[in-house]
Structure formats: structure tokens, C-alpha cells
Write an enzyme that holds these catalytic residues in place. Structure first.
Site, PDB file in Angstrom:
ATOM      1  N   LYS A   1       2.229  -4.093   6.523  1.00 19.46           N
ATOM      2  CA  LYS A   1       2.485  -4.140   5.076  1.00 19.46           C
ATOM      3  C   LYS A   1       4.030  -4.002   4.877  1.00 19.46           C
ATOM      4  CE  LYS A   1      -1.440  -4.558   2.963  1.00 19.46           C
ATOM      5  NZ  LYS A   1      -1.698  -5.871   2.181  1.00 19.46           N
TER       6      LYS A   1
ATOM      7  N   LEU B   1      -7.149   2.914  -4.159  1.00 16.67           N
ATOM      8  CA  LEU B   1      -7.547   2.254  -5.064  1.00 16.67           C
ATOM      9  C   LEU B   1      -9.211   2.325  -4.904  1.00 16.67           C
ATOM     10  CD1 LEU B   1      -5.831  -1.088  -4.848  1.00 16.67           C
ATOM     11  CD2 LEU B   1      -5.456   0.667  -6.805  1.00 16.67           C
TER      12      LEU B   1
ATOM     13  N   SER C   1       0.842  -1.190   0.157  1.00 14.92           N
ATOM     14  CA  SER C   1      -0.105  -0.113  -0.126  1.00 14.92           C
ATOM     15  C   SER C   1       0.815   1.360   0.050  1.00 14.92           C
ATOM     16  CB  SER C   1      -0.751   0.070   1.219  1.00 14.92           C
ATOM     17  OG  SER C   1      -1.378   1.225   1.489  1.00 14.92           O
ATOM     18  N   SER C   2       0.285   2.321  -0.549  1.00 21.54           N
ATOM     19  CA  SER C   2       1.133   3.508  -0.523  1.00 21.54           C
ATOM     20  C   SER C   2       1.374   4.242   0.777  1.00 21.54           C
ATOM     21  CB  SER C   2       0.524   4.681  -1.511  1.00 21.54           C
ATOM     22  OG  SER C   2      -0.881   5.009  -1.123  1.00 21.54           O
ATOM     23  N   CYS C   3       0.549   3.669   1.968  1.00 18.71           N
ATOM     24  CA  CYS C   3       0.732   4.140   3.275  1.00 18.71           C
ATOM     25  C   CYS C   3       2.012   3.825   3.903  1.00 18.71           C
ATOM     26  CB  CYS C   3      -0.448   4.085   4.178  1.00 18.71           C
ATOM     27  SG  CYS C   3      -0.721   2.136   4.410  1.00 18.71           S
TER      28      CYS C   3
ATOM     29  N   HIS D   1     -12.985   3.847   2.378  1.00 27.63           N
ATOM     30  CA  HIS D   1     -12.475   4.615   1.820  1.00 27.63           C
ATOM     31  C   HIS D   1     -13.041   5.970   1.290  1.00 27.63           C
ATOM     32  CE1 HIS D   1      -9.365   1.207   1.897  1.00 27.63           C
ATOM     33  NE2 HIS D   1      -8.569   2.114   2.395  1.00 27.63           N
TER      34      HIS D   1
ATOM     35  N   TYR E   1      -1.403  -0.574  10.053  1.00 26.22           N
ATOM     36  CA  TYR E   1      -1.549  -1.204   8.785  1.00 26.22           C
ATOM     37  C   TYR E   1      -0.303  -1.169   7.797  1.00 26.22           C
ATOM     38  CZ  TYR E   1      -3.489  -1.970   4.247  1.00 26.22           C
ATOM     39  OH  TYR E   1      -3.785  -2.381   2.801  1.00 26.22           O
TER      40      TYR E   1
HETATM   41  O1  GFB Z   1      -9.487   7.182   1.847  1.00 26.25           O
HETATM   42  P1  GFB Z   1      -9.237   7.460   3.139  1.00 26.25           P
HETATM   43  O2  GFB Z   1     -10.273   6.981   4.162  1.00 26.25           O
HETATM   44  O3  GFB Z   1      -7.789   7.017   3.488  1.00 26.25           O
HETATM   45  O4  GFB Z   1      -9.508   9.168   3.478  1.00 26.25           O
HETATM   46  P2  GFB Z   1      -6.217   7.594   3.397  1.00 26.25           P
HETATM   47  C1  GFB Z   1      -8.630   9.902   2.589  1.00 26.25           C
HETATM   48  C2  GFB Z   1      -9.088  11.350   2.836  1.00 26.25           C
HETATM   49  O5  GFB Z   1     -10.529  11.766   2.622  1.00 26.25           O
HETATM   50  C3  GFB Z   1      -8.764  11.892   4.442  1.00 26.25           C
HETATM   51  C4  GFB Z   1     -11.119  12.377   3.593  1.00 26.25           C
HETATM   52  O6  GFB Z   1      -8.317  13.147   4.252  1.00 26.25           O
HETATM   53  C5  GFB Z   1     -10.265  11.878   4.929  1.00 26.25           C
HETATM   54  O7  GFB Z   1     -10.589  12.680   5.962  1.00 26.25           O
HETATM   55  N1  GFB Z   1     -12.656  11.960   3.741  1.00 26.25           N
HETATM   56  C6  GFB Z   1     -13.454  13.036   3.500  1.00 26.25           C
HETATM   57  C7  GFB Z   1     -13.112  10.998   3.877  1.00 26.25           C
HETATM   58  N2  GFB Z   1     -14.664  12.543   3.534  1.00 26.25           N
HETATM   59  C8  GFB Z   1     -14.544  11.250   3.929  1.00 26.25           C
HETATM   60  C9  GFB Z   1     -15.518   9.973   4.073  1.00 26.25           C
HETATM   61  O8  GFB Z   1     -16.510  10.209   4.106  1.00 26.25           O
HETATM   62  N3  GFB Z   1     -15.041   8.832   4.221  1.00 26.25           N
HETATM   63  C10 GFB Z   1     -13.367   8.646   4.403  1.00 26.25           C
HETATM   64  N4  GFB Z   1     -12.967   7.319   4.737  1.00 26.25           N
HETATM   65  N5  GFB Z   1     -12.478   9.772   4.139  1.00 26.25           N
HETATM   66  C11 GFB Z   1      -6.031   5.111   3.800  1.00 26.25           C
HETATM   67  C12 GFB Z   1      -5.439   4.443   4.845  1.00 26.25           C
HETATM   68  O9  GFB Z   1      -5.582   6.513   4.119  1.00 26.25           O
HETATM   69  O10 GFB Z   1      -5.390   4.857   2.630  1.00 26.25           O
HETATM   70  C13 GFB Z   1      -4.997   3.005   4.558  1.00 26.25           C
HETATM   71  O11 GFB Z   1      -6.165   4.574   5.951  1.00 26.25           O
HETATM   72  C14 GFB Z   1      -4.888   2.694   3.271  1.00 26.25           C
HETATM   73  O12 GFB Z   1      -4.369   2.413   5.262  1.00 26.25           O
HETATM   74  C15 GFB Z   1      -5.371   3.540   2.114  1.00 26.25           C
HETATM   75  O13 GFB Z   1      -3.296   2.847   2.958  1.00 26.25           O
HETATM   76  C16 GFB Z   1      -4.894   3.414   0.750  1.00 26.25           C
HETATM   77  O14 GFB Z   1      -5.908   7.955   1.972  1.00 26.25           O
HETATM   78  O15 GFB Z   1      -5.994   8.793   4.411  1.00 26.25           O
END
Ligand code: GFB
Length: 309
Positions: A140, A166, A107-109, A179, A136
Site C-alpha cells: 500500500k 472497515l 489502509s491505516s496499517c 477481519h 500488505y
Molecule cells: O481485524 P483484524 O483481523 O486485523 O484483527 P487488524 C483486529 C484485532 O481483533 C486483533 C482481534 O487484535 C485480533 O487478534 N480478534 C479477536 C480477531 N478475535 C478475532 C477473530 O475472530 N478474527 C480476527 N480476524 N481478529 C488488519 C490488517 O489488522 O487491519 C490488514 O491485517 C488491514 O492489513 C486491516 O490493514 C484494516 O486490525 O489487526
């Protein structure tokens, strides 16, 4: 050319990534795919008997506990433990049962919170991680290191692929654990249906993310299975990022919600920016084929057909 009758075990075939890989492999004519439902094979526990019986030639490790920023932040124990167990079991069993190649999905994280942008593969372990998904990421990173250790110590052809954020068919649309892209698609759909005037987006809208349709990831994985035999990690992304605000606006357009965006500042932003340097993959001749707007439209169609009530 790969032998299309070789036995390929896709671990995690029900998930978004695994199911896209199965679709792609089938459409390319691979005829000997091995999959097992979770009820029949729990990858967190005993896998040795399964591998000893089946002896897959290729193993694609797309099984993982995944989630968005909130799930990662709330359940670090589960993200660290379950992912470590799955990958330790599968990687060890693949080696001990003679798999000729394994593809591990990272993962990119895994990259530091303040890595240079776009993020080159060499940024791994060069600085502290983003706290919301540290557990996580550590799992990874351990998976990558295990693949590299098998390569160095035993000559195994175990490769590690780092996809960017993704989305696509079979994504998780649960608002607590998903996500951002899936969450906003659902929120825009429901807001439109209820004739709401506003849609709540988490954080500030300022973070930037790169989004890749899972079908494009699958095509990149096939190329890497065929052509990439190094234990050095390799990034998979589209090479472009957008802000969460821009993403929310684009999703509202695709869904046809014309109300306003409201920001929930009690939710975390996470990493400020996450854009992968994809020059290594580009040099192998791969590029993505589906623009973000089209990918979102496709995913919305899938959501309407499978999740919307
Ligand atoms: O996709 P996301 O949950 O994960 O959130 P990450 C990306 C951004 O979108 C954050 C915002 O800045 C969130 O605060 N966001 C805005 C939201 N509205 C929403 C919403 O309704 N739901 C969600 N989920 N986010 C993940 C990692 O990080 O990336 C995992 O937690 C994994 O480990 C994945 O690596 C690829 O991009 O921040």
C-alpha cells in the site's frame, strides 16, 4: 459539481469497498459506471488493452487482496505481490490513457506500529511497521508513492485515501481470513444458534481499533473525488476507537448471544492501537453518519440475508 456522465471505472466492484462505492455513485446519479468481473479482466495481468479501449475519465482503485490479521500474517507473499501488481497495472494504465483523476485506497496499517494516536497523515514512514501486516502495508505504501510520483513527475491528479478498519455489507465472513468484526458477528450468530455458553475471541481483547461502516467510507470518497486534489494522503475514519473486548460485547448484544467470552492467547494482537486523526477530512466538511451499533445491526441483517444457513 462533477459531471455525472463522466466514465468512472470502479476497480474491485465486487468487493466490500467497491460495491459500496457503486451503490453510492448510483444513488447520487452517476450514470456512466464502468466495471468488469474478474473472469473478464484480471487486474494482476494485462489491463492496457482495457484502458485503451475504455479510457475512463475517473478511476477508483478499490481492488486489492485483503484479509484479517491471520491471513496477512500467513500469506505475506500473496499480499505483497498481488497488491503490487494490481496497483502498478491500474495506476500506470490510468495515467497512460488520460484519466483525469484516480483515487487509490490505502489502509491505516501503512502507519508505524507505535505511531502517535490519533495517527496524523504525517506519521507515514516515521517508524517500523506492525509485523503481522507488514507485507500488505509495504504494498500500500508503494501504491501511495506511485500516485505521488505520477503527481510530481507528470502532474497527475492521483489521490490516496487511508481508511480505518472497515466493515459492512459484502464483508468476508470466513473465520480464517476475515477481519475481526465480521468474524465475531459470525461467531456470535453460530454460538447463539448452537446454544453454546462461550465464544472464542483471538488475542487479549486489549488492542483498540476504529471501525467505519463502508457506506460512510463511500460517502467520504465521493466528497474527495469532488473536492480533494492533493497527492498528500488523507485519512478516513470516524474518530473513535474501542477495545476488541468492548467490540465483542457489543456484537454479542446486537446478535443476542448471552454466553461468555473466552480468549485465545495463541492468536496475535497486532497493533496495540489504531485510531486515525481525521481533522483534515473534517475540515473539508465530512463526518460519518452511522454509529457503530447501527452499523453492526445493518451488517448482521446483511449476513442473515446472504450468508447464514
Ligand atoms: O481485524 P483484524 O483481523 O486485523 O484483527 P487488524 C483486529 C484485532 O481483533 C486483533 C482481534 O487484535 C485480533 O487478534 N480478534 C479477536 C480477531 N478475535 C478475532 C477473530 O475472530 N478474527 C480476527 N480476524 N481478529 C488488519 C490488517 O489488522 O487491519 C490488514 O491485517 C488491514 O492489513 C486491516 O490493514 C484494516 O486490525 O489487526
Amino acid at each position: 459539481m462533477m459531471d455525472k456522465s463522466e466514465k468512472i471505472f470502479v476497480a474491485g466492484h465486487r468487493g466490500m469497498v467497491g460495491s459500496a462505492l457503486v451503490r453510492r455513485l448510483k444513488s447520487e446519479g452517476f450514470s456512466n459506471l464502468l466495471v468488469r468481473d474478474r473472469s473478464k479482466l484480471d487486474l494482476k495481468n494485462a489491463v492496457t488493452e482495457f484502458f485503451a479501449q475504455e479510457k475512463p475519465a475517473l478511476v477508483i482503485l478499490a481492488a486489492a487482496k485483503v484479509g484479517g490479521i491471520k491471513a496477512n500474517n500467513d500469506f505475506p507473499v500473496e499480499f505483497l505481490l498481488e497488491n503490487s501488481r494490481i496497483q502498478n497495472n491500474v495506476i500506470q494504465a490510468a495515467y497512460e490513457n488520460g484519466a483525469r483523476k484516480l483515487l487509490f485506497l490505502g489502509s491505516s496499517c501503512i502507519y508505524p506500529k507505535f505511531a502517535p494516536q490519533p495517527i496524523p497523515e504525517t506519521a507515514l514512514l516515521s517508524g517500523p511497521l506492525e509485523p503481522t501486516n507488514e507485507a500488505y502495508a509495504i504494498a500500500k505504501i508503494a501504491g501511495i508513492k506511485l500516485c505521488q510520483a505520477y503527481a510530481r513527475e507528470y502532474g497527475a491528479n492521483f489521490i490516496s485515501v487511508m481508511p480505518t478498519n472497515l466493515y459492512g455489507p459484502n464483508d468476508n465472513f470466513d473465520l480464517e481470513t476475515s477481519h475481526v468484526l465480521a468474524a465475531l458477528l459470525r461467531k456470535a450468530h453460530e454460538a447463539k444458534a448452537r446454544k453454546d455458553r462461550k465464544l472464542i475471541v483471538w488475542g487479549s481483547g486489549k488492542p483498540r481499533r476504529e471501525f467505519l461502516l463502508v457506506d460512510d467510507l463511500a460517502s467520504a470518497c465521493l466528497l474527495l473525488l469532488e473536492k480533494y486534489d492533493s497527492s498528500e494522503i488523507i485519512n478516513v475514519g470516524c474518530g473513535e476507537d474501542i477495545s476488541i473486548r468492548e467490540l465483542a460485547e457489543l456484537i454479542c448484544e446486537v446478535v443476542g448471544f448471552d454466553g461468555d467470552l473466552a480468549w485465545d492467547a495463541t492468536k496475535p494482537d497486532g497493533t496495540p492501537r489504531k485510531l486515525l486523526d481525521v481533522s483534515k477530512l473534517r475540515a473539508l466538511g465530512w463526518k460519518p453518519s452511522i454509529p457503530l451499533r447501527d452499523g453492526i445491526a445493518r451488517t448482521y441483517e446483511w449476513f442473515l440475508a446472504n450468508c447464514a444457513r
